[in-house]
Design an enzyme around this catalytic site. Sequence first.
Site, PDB file in Angstrom:
ATOM      1  N   ILE A   1      55.544  12.083 -21.007  1.00 17.56           N
ATOM      2  CA  ILE A   1      54.044  13.057 -20.607  1.00 17.56           C
ATOM      3  C   ILE A   1      54.047  13.924 -21.630  1.00 17.56           C
ATOM      4  CG2 ILE A   1      54.067  12.183 -18.278  1.00 17.56           C
ATOM      5  CD1 ILE A   1      55.177  14.938 -17.619  1.00 17.56           C
TER       6      ILE A   1
ATOM      7  N   TYR B   1      69.681  17.137  -9.836  1.00 10.07           N
ATOM      8  CA  TYR B   1      68.324  17.303 -10.584  1.00 10.07           C
ATOM      9  C   TYR B   1      67.404  17.680  -9.375  1.00 10.07           C
ATOM     10  CZ  TYR B   1      63.793  15.193 -12.020  1.00 10.07           C
ATOM     11  OH  TYR B   1      62.552  15.217 -12.485  1.00 10.07           O
TER      12      TYR B   1
ATOM     13  N   LYS C   1      64.949  20.960 -10.121  1.00 10.62           N
ATOM     14  CA  LYS C   1      63.659  21.217  -9.843  1.00 10.62           C
ATOM     15  C   LYS C   1      63.353  22.283  -9.082  1.00 10.62           C
ATOM     16  CE  LYS C   1      63.181  19.391 -13.145  1.00 10.62           C
ATOM     17  NZ  LYS C   1      62.409  19.332 -14.315  1.00 10.62           N
TER      18      LYS C   1
END
Length: 301
Positions: free
Chosen positions: A30, A175, A179
């Site tokens: 992205i 992870y 985040k």
Amino acid sequence: MTHPPEKRAGVEETDLTGTTALVTGSTSGIGRGAALALGRLGADVVVHGRDDAAGAELVDELTASGSDARFVRADFSDVGAVRGLADEVRAETDELDLLVNNAGGFFREARLTGLGVEYTFHVNHLSPYLLTAELLDHLAPEARVVTTASDAHRGVTLDLDSVASIEDYSGWTAYQRSKLANVQFAFELAKRLSDRDSKVTSNALHPGAIPGSGFTRFLPTPLSQGAKLLNAVPGVTSVTDGAAALVYLAISDRVDGVSGRYFSKQRPATPSQAARYPEAQRRLWQRSAELLGIDEPLTVD
């Protein structure tokens, strides 16, 4: 025919001539899609990643679209490399209108970086924190800082003592915590900027579950194989949709002046309770500076 990210974000008529953007993690996924979209709209783009060949290829594509683009290689597990990236941005640009903190990943292996910090937390949170701190005085008066987080932040809390340990390591939990840190960081940055009457904005986003982004190569085998099948399922977020979410927050006039918010794709969303807790945001900000051995940015009186 697939619409490009700028079309999906509703900003295809935006003229970014004279605008400079740094998109970290922009040699694939992205980040790459967002960088190309910004370049097509006229922005000059600083490309970041670790793959020289991929960086050169993207610079060539951006240059062909009329963008003044350059590639800077930097390993986000290396404090010196992140500082070098910031130094080059300051040296090669007049100011930065867009800082897109997109670099990051999911890592199976338990390891510590040179700082003695768990690798995922360092790469996904500490390095964007450091890069932003190093570039605060180089941001344009109404710059936007966009941080790629994830709905994976839900369901966990962040024990700041644990980030210096790899005992009982779980790649997925690491992870998730990183985040969560991304969302808390974006909110605290927004708050501290606002306290200084700054018009620079800071927001975080969940770009969607994106099987085609390359993220799934880091997942355990059964999950990775299952995720690959999702590529054929209607409604699953594509790389183009994820890039559109980044581009939307970076340049859409619909979010002018919006700061300290969390978006799911292109819509405002409510993050987890742990992400919204002001004291946790403040502690993360202070602890991050301590781990990096730097003065606390944007100190609170």
